[in-house]
Design a protein around this motif. Structure first.
Motif, mmCIF file in Angstrom:
data_model
loop_
_atom_site.group_PDB
_atom_site.id
_atom_site.type_symbol
_atom_site.label_atom_id
_atom_site.label_comp_id
_atom_site.label_asym_id
_atom_site.label_seq_id
_atom_site.Cartn_x
_atom_site.Cartn_y
_atom_site.Cartn_z
ATOM 1 N N TRP A 44 -53.414 2.175 3.961
ATOM 2 C CA TRP A 44 -53.734 0.767 4.176
ATOM 3 C C TRP A 44 -55.210 0.597 4.512
ATOM 4 O O TRP A 44 -55.774 1.355 5.290
ATOM 5 C CB TRP A 44 -52.937 0.184 5.342
ATOM 6 N N ILE A 45 -55.833 -0.401 3.895
ATOM 7 C CA ILE A 45 -57.092 -0.937 4.381
ATOM 8 C C ILE A 45 -56.814 -2.408 4.729
ATOM 9 O O ILE A 45 -55.687 -2.879 4.552
ATOM 10 C CB ILE A 45 -58.239 -0.780 3.361
ATOM 11 N N GLY A 46 -57.796 -3.132 5.206
ATOM 12 C CA GLY A 46 -57.525 -4.445 5.777
ATOM 13 C C GLY A 46 -57.527 -5.612 4.828
ATOM 14 O O GLY A 46 -57.765 -6.745 5.246
ATOM 15 N N GLY A 47 -57.250 -5.389 3.557
ATOM 16 C CA GLY A 47 -57.270 -6.458 2.575
ATOM 17 C C GLY A 47 -55.927 -7.145 2.428
ATOM 18 O O GLY A 47 -54.872 -6.510 2.544
ATOM 19 N N LEU A 48 -55.983 -8.430 2.137
ATOM 20 C CA LEU A 48 -54.784 -9.243 1.977
ATOM 21 C C LEU A 48 -55.028 -10.246 0.860
ATOM 22 O O LEU A 48 -56.080 -10.887 0.815
ATOM 23 C CB LEU A 48 -54.484 -9.971 3.286
ATOM 24 N N VAL A 49 -54.080 -10.370 -0.068
ATOM 25 C CA VAL A 49 -54.177 -11.325 -1.166
ATOM 26 C C VAL A 49 -53.012 -12.298 -1.061
ATOM 27 O O VAL A 49 -51.856 -11.873 -0.963
ATOM 28 C CB VAL A 49 -54.158 -10.622 -2.543
ATOM 29 N N THR A 50 -53.310 -13.581 -1.062
ATOM 30 C CA THR A 50 -52.267 -14.588 -0.960
ATOM 31 C C THR A 50 -52.365 -15.570 -2.114
ATOM 32 O O THR A 50 -53.439 -15.775 -2.677
ATOM 33 C CB THR A 50 -52.390 -15.383 0.362
ATOM 34 N N GLY A 51 -51.244 -16.171 -2.471
ATOM 35 C CA GLY A 51 -51.229 -17.209 -3.483
ATOM 36 C C GLY A 51 -51.379 -16.670 -4.896
ATOM 37 O O GLY A 51 -51.625 -15.480 -5.114
ATOM 38 N N VAL A 52 -51.234 -17.570 -5.867
ATOM 39 C CA VAL A 52 -51.406 -17.248 -7.288
ATOM 40 C C VAL A 52 -52.217 -18.358 -7.936
ATOM 41 O O VAL A 52 -52.350 -19.458 -7.391
ATOM 42 C CB VAL A 52 -50.037 -17.110 -8.003
ATOM 43 N N GLY A 53 -52.763 -18.063 -9.107
ATOM 44 C CA GLY A 53 -53.516 -19.073 -9.848
ATOM 45 C C GLY A 53 -54.692 -19.609 -9.057
ATOM 46 O O GLY A 53 -55.449 -18.850 -8.458
ATOM 47 N N HIS A 54 -54.831 -20.950 -9.039
ATOM 48 C CA HIS A 54 -55.960 -21.554 -8.339
ATOM 49 C C HIS A 54 -55.813 -21.439 -6.825
ATOM 50 O O HIS A 54 -56.772 -21.700 -6.092
ATOM 51 C CB HIS A 54 -56.098 -23.023 -8.743
ATOM 52 N N CYS A 55 -54.631 -21.042 -6.359
ATOM 53 C CA CYS A 55 -54.410 -20.889 -4.914
ATOM 54 C C CYS A 55 -54.647 -19.451 -4.447
ATOM 55 O O CYS A 55 -54.484 -19.165 -3.257
ATOM 56 C CB CYS A 55 -52.991 -21.308 -4.550
ATOM 57 N N ARG A 56 -54.996 -18.551 -5.357
ATOM 58 C CA ARG A 56 -55.151 -17.151 -4.946
ATOM 59 C C ARG A 56 -56.372 -16.989 -4.047
ATOM 60 O O ARG A 56 -57.448 -17.483 -4.347
ATOM 61 C CB ARG A 56 -55.276 -16.241 -6.164
ATOM 62 N N ARG A 57 -56.180 -16.275 -2.936
ATOM 63 C CA ARG A 57 -57.238 -16.050 -1.961
ATOM 64 C C ARG A 57 -57.288 -14.570 -1.583
ATOM 65 O O ARG A 57 -56.261 -13.923 -1.443
ATOM 66 C CB ARG A 57 -57.002 -16.879 -0.700
ATOM 67 N N PHE A 58 -58.499 -14.048 -1.411
ATOM 68 C CA PHE A 58 -58.724 -12.680 -0.970
ATOM 69 C C PHE A 58 -59.357 -12.723 0.415
ATOM 70 O O PHE A 58 -60.324 -13.445 0.626
ATOM 71 C CB PHE A 58 -59.657 -11.945 -1.941
ATOM 72 N N ARG A 59 -58.832 -11.955 1.341
ATOM 73 C CA ARG A 59 -59.387 -11.988 2.696
ATOM 74 C C ARG A 59 -59.264 -10.618 3.351
ATOM 75 O O ARG A 59 -58.417 -9.801 3.000
ATOM 76 C CB ARG A 59 -58.676 -13.028 3.557
ATOM 77 N N TRP A 60 -60.174 -10.378 4.294
ATOM 78 C CA TRP A 60 -60.128 -9.176 5.120
ATOM 79 C C TRP A 60 -59.612 -9.552 6.505
ATOM 80 O O TRP A 60 -59.907 -10.636 7.014
ATOM 81 C CB TRP A 60 -61.520 -8.543 5.249
ATOM 82 N N MET A 61 -58.890 -8.642 7.129
ATOM 83 C CA MET A 61 -58.325 -8.920 8.441
ATOM 84 C C MET A 61 -59.407 -9.074 9.511
ATOM 85 O O MET A 61 -59.174 -9.700 10.548
ATOM 86 C CB MET A 61 -57.344 -7.807 8.848
ATOM 87 N N ASP A 62 -60.596 -8.522 9.286
ATOM 88 C CA ASP A 62 -61.686 -8.696 10.255
ATOM 89 C C ASP A 62 -62.517 -9.947 9.971
ATOM 90 O O ASP A 62 -63.560 -10.169 10.590
ATOM 91 C CB ASP A 62 -62.573 -7.451 10.297
#
Length: 224
Positions: free
Chosen positions: A160-178
């Motif tokens: 695991w690293i701290g990346g998280l991907v949420t949503g699909v299409g125009h709602c897709r977001r990439f974020r780091w936990m920090d």
């Protein structure tokens, strides 16, 4: 005026009207030329549907709220992966490896590999509770390659690293936990594939990233 004369006058007027009718058509007399309604319909079919859909999304004032709500739900789902019980204990020292010589990072930043497998939520909690840090974020290829070289001896294929991907299409977001900026990615072919999960792993061979189900038990890397 007798009847034959009257009929002749009526027939002459009708013929003159018929002869003037073509003057309202196009000079070329092309009967195949589409009328205004037909032309408008043809042009509307040529407009890509995706553009129309995107336009309606962009103009929808609630679309941003919809994406934010979807992301909030995904993050909450991850936080609900497992409630940390009172018997929680930090990993033993022999289950951790200090990662040294990280290039391109400030000298006070430290990195720790925890070899004890945990799901994404427990891994993040461990980084916070035991080391006052976060699951690590990765912002350049040199550091990504450095991490991969340090962990390639693990029996697990991913960490695991701290990346998280949420949503699909125009709602897709990439974020780091920090909460650092998402300015780099090193995805494996076909990734990121949301159907595989929402949490980001780093492959111990090759160093490419994949999405995995967040409840998967894996080693992880903390930064603190």
């Amino acid at each position: 005026m007798n009847l034959p004369v009257l009929l002749a006058l009526l027939l002459g007027a009708a013929s003159a009207l018929h002869l003037r009718t073509p003057n309202f058509e196009s000079p070329g007399g092309d009967e195949s030329q589409p009328q205004n309604g037909e032309t408008a319909e043809h042009e509307a079919k040529e407009v890509p549907g995706g553009e129309l859909t995107q336009l309606s999304i962009d103009e929808d004032g609630g679309s941003g709220s919809e994406c934010a709500l979807e992301e909030e739900r995904a993050v909450k789902a991850i936080s609900d992966l497992g409630t940390v019980d009172k018997s929680f204990q930090c990993p033993k020292k022999e289950d951790t490896v200090e990662l040294v010589g990280s290039p391109g990072y400030k000298t006070y930043q430290r990195y720790l590999l925890v070899r004890q497998p945990m799901n994404f939520n427990y891994a993040q909690y461990t980084c916070q509770c035991c080391y006052r840090g976060q699951l690590t974020s990765v912002h350049n290829f040199n550091f990504n390659n450095h991490l991969q070289c340090l962990i390639r001896g693990l029996n697990y294929g991913q960490v695991w690293i701290g990346g998280l991907v949420t949503g699909v299409g125009h709602c897709r977001r990439f974020r780091w936990m920090d909460n650092s900026s998402w300015n780099f990615g090193y995805w494996a072919p076909g990734q990121p594939a949301i159907y595989n999960g929402h949490c980001v792993t780093l492959c111990t061979r090759g160093g490419q990233w994949r999405l995995s189900h967040c409840y998967t038990q894996l080693p992880f890397i903390c930064s603190y």
